[in-house]
Design a protein around this motif. Structure first.
Motif, PDB file in Angstrom:
ATOM      1  N   VAL A 271       0.853  -1.179   0.000  1.00 38.45           N
ATOM      2  CA  VAL A 271       0.000   0.000   0.000  1.00 38.45           C
ATOM      3  C   VAL A 271       0.892   1.233   0.000  1.00 38.45           C
ATOM      4  O   VAL A 271       1.933   1.258   0.659  1.00 38.45           O
ATOM      5  N   TYR A 272       0.464   2.229  -0.740  1.00 43.99           N
ATOM      6  CA  TYR A 272       1.229   3.447  -0.882  1.00 43.99           C
ATOM      7  C   TYR A 272       0.424   4.636  -0.352  1.00 43.99           C
ATOM      8  O   TYR A 272      -0.806   4.640  -0.390  1.00 43.99           O
ATOM      9  N   LEU A 273       1.147   5.630   0.104  1.00 47.17           N
ATOM     10  CA  LEU A 273       0.538   6.904   0.442  1.00 47.17           C
ATOM     11  C   LEU A 273       1.350   7.983  -0.270  1.00 47.17           C
ATOM     12  O   LEU A 273       2.476   8.265   0.129  1.00 47.17           O
ATOM     13  N   GLN A 274       0.783   8.502  -1.342  1.00 50.75           N
ATOM     14  CA  GLN A 274       1.414   9.589  -2.064  1.00 50.75           C
ATOM     15  C   GLN A 274       1.010  10.891  -1.398  1.00 50.75           C
ATOM     16  O   GLN A 274      -0.187  11.186  -1.287  1.00 50.75           O
ATOM     17  N   MET A 275       1.997  11.650  -0.957  1.00 52.04           N
ATOM     18  CA  MET A 275       1.727  12.902  -0.243  1.00 52.04           C
ATOM     19  C   MET A 275       2.331  14.056  -1.026  1.00 52.04           C
ATOM     20  O   MET A 275       3.551  14.095  -1.243  1.00 52.04           O
ATOM     21  N   ASN A 276       1.480  14.959  -1.462  1.00 49.61           N
ATOM     22  CA  ASN A 276       1.913  16.128  -2.220  1.00 49.61           C
ATOM     23  C   ASN A 276       1.666  17.394  -1.416  1.00 49.61           C
ATOM     24  O   ASN A 276       0.903  17.398  -0.447  1.00 49.61           O
ATOM     25  N   SER A 277       2.311  18.472  -1.828  1.00 50.31           N
ATOM     26  CA  SER A 277       2.127  19.780  -1.170  1.00 50.31           C
ATOM     27  C   SER A 277       2.262  19.667   0.342  1.00 50.31           C
ATOM     28  O   SER A 277       1.417  20.154   1.096  1.00 50.31           O
ATOM     29  N   LEU A 278       3.317  19.011   0.780  1.00 53.57           N
ATOM     30  CA  LEU A 278       3.502  18.772   2.207  1.00 53.57           C
ATOM     31  C   LEU A 278       3.684  20.082   2.967  1.00 53.57           C
ATOM     32  O   LEU A 278       4.248  21.063   2.458  1.00 53.57           O
ATOM     33  N   LYS A 279       3.184  20.067   4.200  1.00 50.11           N
ATOM     34  CA  LYS A 279       3.239  21.229   5.077  1.00 50.11           C
ATOM     35  C   LYS A 279       3.982  20.855   6.354  1.00 50.11           C
ATOM     36  O   LYS A 279       4.016  19.679   6.723  1.00 50.11           O
ATOM     37  N   PRO A 280       4.545  21.822   7.056  1.00 52.18           N
ATOM     38  CA  PRO A 280       5.230  21.499   8.324  1.00 52.18           C
ATOM     39  C   PRO A 280       4.319  20.758   9.304  1.00 52.18           C
ATOM     40  O   PRO A 280       4.796  19.906  10.050  1.00 52.18           O
ATOM     41  N   GLU A 281       3.025  21.055   9.285  1.00 56.47           N
ATOM     42  CA  GLU A 281       2.097  20.367  10.196  1.00 56.47           C
ATOM     43  C   GLU A 281       1.855  18.912   9.819  1.00 56.47           C
ATOM     44  O   GLU A 281       1.193  18.181  10.551  1.00 56.47           O
ATOM     45  N   ASP A 282       2.384  18.469   8.678  1.00 54.39           N
ATOM     46  CA  ASP A 282       2.322  17.050   8.322  1.00 54.39           C
ATOM     47  C   ASP A 282       3.449  16.253   8.982  1.00 54.39           C
ATOM     48  O   ASP A 282       3.493  15.015   8.860  1.00 54.39           O
ATOM     49  N   THR A 283       4.343  16.936   9.662  1.00 59.96           N
ATOM     50  CA  THR A 283       5.438  16.255  10.346  1.00 59.96           C
ATOM     51  C   THR A 283       4.889  15.300  11.399  1.00 59.96           C
ATOM     52  O   THR A 283       4.107  15.691  12.268  1.00 59.96           O
ATOM     53  N   ALA A 284       5.274  14.032  11.291  1.00 61.62           N
ATOM     54  CA  ALA A 284       4.753  13.000  12.178  1.00 61.62           C
ATOM     55  C   ALA A 284       5.442  11.681  11.858  1.00 61.62           C
ATOM     56  O   ALA A 284       6.130  11.553  10.838  1.00 61.62           O
ATOM     57  N   VAL A 285       5.224  10.722  12.741  1.00 66.08           N
ATOM     58  CA  VAL A 285       5.548   9.333  12.402  1.00 66.08           C
ATOM     59  C   VAL A 285       4.312   8.742  11.743  1.00 66.08           C
ATOM     60  O   VAL A 285       3.207   8.823  12.294  1.00 66.08           O
ATOM     61  N   TYR A 286       4.486   8.169  10.570  1.00 67.58           N
ATOM     62  CA  TYR A 286       3.388   7.592   9.823  1.00 67.58           C
ATOM     63  C   TYR A 286       3.407   6.082   9.973  1.00 67.58           C
ATOM     64  O   TYR A 286       4.445   5.431   9.759  1.00 67.58           O
ATOM     65  N   TYR A 287       2.257   5.537  10.332  1.00 67.49           N
ATOM     66  CA  TYR A 287       2.123   4.105  10.593  1.00 67.49           C
ATOM     67  C   TYR A 287       1.175   3.462   9.593  1.00 67.49           C
ATOM     68  O   TYR A 287       0.123   4.026   9.254  1.00 67.49           O
ATOM     69  N   CYS A 288       1.516   2.269   9.188  1.00 64.57           N
ATOM     70  CA  CYS A 288       0.648   1.435   8.375  1.00 64.57           C
ATOM     71  C   CYS A 288      -0.090   0.473   9.300  1.00 64.57           C
ATOM     72  O   CYS A 288       0.499  -0.026  10.279  1.00 64.57           O
ATOM     73  N   ALA A 289      -1.352   0.218   8.997  1.00 64.05           N
ATOM     74  CA  ALA A 289      -2.152  -0.689   9.819  1.00 64.05           C
ATOM     75  C   ALA A 289      -3.006  -1.567   8.924  1.00 64.05           C
ATOM     76  O   ALA A 289      -3.329  -1.193   7.793  1.00 64.05           O
ATOM     77  N   SER A 290      -3.390  -2.724   9.451  1.00 64.92           N
ATOM     78  CA  SER A 290      -4.180  -3.662   8.663  1.00 64.92           C
ATOM     79  C   SER A 290      -5.151  -4.422   9.546  1.00 64.92           C
ATOM     80  O   SER A 290      -4.855  -4.715  10.712  1.00 64.92           O
ATOM     81  N   ASP A 291      -6.302  -4.737   8.974  1.00 67.01           N
ATOM     82  CA  ASP A 291      -7.261  -5.626   9.615  1.00 67.01           C
ATOM     83  C   ASP A 291      -8.292  -6.029   8.569  1.00 67.01           C
ATOM     84  O   ASP A 291      -8.258  -5.550   7.440  1.00 67.01           O
ATOM     85  N   TYR A 292      -9.207  -6.871   8.955  1.00 66.81           N
ATOM     86  CA  TYR A 292     -10.138  -7.423   7.976  1.00 66.81           C
ATOM     87  C   TYR A 292     -11.272  -6.465   7.620  1.00 66.81           C
ATOM     88  O   TYR A 292     -11.915  -6.626   6.587  1.00 66.81           O
ATOM     89  N   ARG A 293     -11.514  -5.465   8.484  1.00 69.04           N
ATOM     90  CA  ARG A 293     -12.530  -4.468   8.168  1.00 69.04           C
ATOM     91  C   ARG A 293     -11.903  -3.095   8.218  1.00 69.04           C
ATOM     92  O   ARG A 293     -11.049  -2.820   9.056  1.00 69.04           O
ATOM     93  N   VAL A 294     -12.354  -2.208   7.346  1.00 73.17           N
ATOM     94  CA  VAL A 294     -11.813  -0.861   7.320  1.00 73.17           C
ATOM     95  C   VAL A 294     -12.424  -0.035   8.442  1.00 73.17           C
ATOM     96  O   VAL A 294     -13.573  -0.241   8.827  1.00 73.17           O
ATOM     97  N   GLY A 295     -11.633   0.868   8.988  1.00 68.62           N
ATOM     98  CA  GLY A 295     -12.120   1.744  10.035  1.00 68.62           C
ATOM     99  C   GLY A 295     -11.291   3.005  10.085  1.00 68.62           C
ATOM    100  O   GLY A 295     -10.283   3.127   9.380  1.00 68.62           O
ATOM    101  N   ARG A 296     -11.679   3.944  10.955  1.00 68.63           N
ATOM    102  CA  ARG A 296     -10.999   5.229  11.056  1.00 68.63           C
ATOM    103  C   ARG A 296     -10.389   5.443  12.436  1.00 68.63           C
ATOM    104  O   ARG A 296      -9.832   6.510  12.712  1.00 68.63           O
ATOM    105  N   HIS A 297     -10.479   4.429  13.294  1.00 69.30           N
ATOM    106  CA  HIS A 297      -9.942   4.546  14.640  1.00 69.30           C
ATOM    107  C   HIS A 297      -8.813   3.545  14.806  1.00 69.30           C
ATOM    108  O   HIS A 297      -8.900   2.426  14.284  1.00 69.30           O
ATOM    109  N   PRO A 298      -7.772   3.901  15.565  1.00 72.03           N
ATOM    110  CA  PRO A 298      -6.672   2.946  15.759  1.00 72.03           C
ATOM    111  C   PRO A 298      -7.130   1.597  16.305  1.00 72.03           C
ATOM    112  O   PRO A 298      -6.566   0.552  15.948  1.00 72.03           O
ATOM    113  N   ASP A 299      -8.158   1.599  17.133  1.00 72.77           N
ATOM    114  CA  ASP A 299      -8.636   0.346  17.715  1.00 72.77           C
ATOM    115  C   ASP A 299      -9.260  -0.583  16.675  1.00 72.77           C
ATOM    116  O   ASP A 299      -9.509  -1.756  16.967  1.00 72.77           O
TER     117      ASP A 299
END
Length: 122
Positions: free
Chosen positions: A79-107
């Motif tokens: 899986v790829y994440l193409q990031m354009n027009s990056l801003k200083p507020e995008d500074t972070a550690v980026y994590y990849c996650a996987s599970d059998y159902r899609v969701g928007r919460h880390p849990d």
């Protein structure tokens, strides 16, 4: 079990682009949803984008605003994440996650990579 390995982070300037990769391996990986989260210093881990096993995508519209694109290779193991027009507020550690159902919460995700640092200078 599922193993996830991120790569592609680095130090860039505001306005630059980066493409993050997440290589996945393990049981039934082709049928899982995969997502990107990020954690900025002093903040909670937040949802960035996700993609289902058949290519449906969802984004955090609060800050993505058309700048990021999540995609999956034909073998569905990277899986790829193409990031354009990056801003200083995008500074972070980026994590990849996987599970059998899609969701928007880390849990919602049982499997995580170690993360890759993205630093955007002004």
């Amino acid at each position: 079990q599922v193993q996830l390995v991120e790569s592609g982070g680095g130090l860039v300037r505001a306005g630059d682009s980066l493409r993050l990769s997440c290589a996945a391996s393990g049981r039934a990986i082709r049928s899982t949803a995969m997502a990107w989260f990020r954690r900025a210093p002093g903040k909670e881990r937040e949802f960035v984008a996700a993609i289902t096993w058949n290519g449906a995508t969802t984004y955090n519209t609060d800050f993505v605003k058309g700048r990021f694109t999540i995609s999956r290779d034909n073998a569905k193991t990277t899986v790829y994440l193409q990031m354009n027009s990056l801003k200083p507020e995008d500074t972070a550690v980026y994590y990849c996650a996987s599970d059998y159902r899609v969701g928007r919460h880390p849990d919602d995700y049982a499997y995580w990579g170690q993360g890759t640092q993205v630093t955007v200078s002004s």
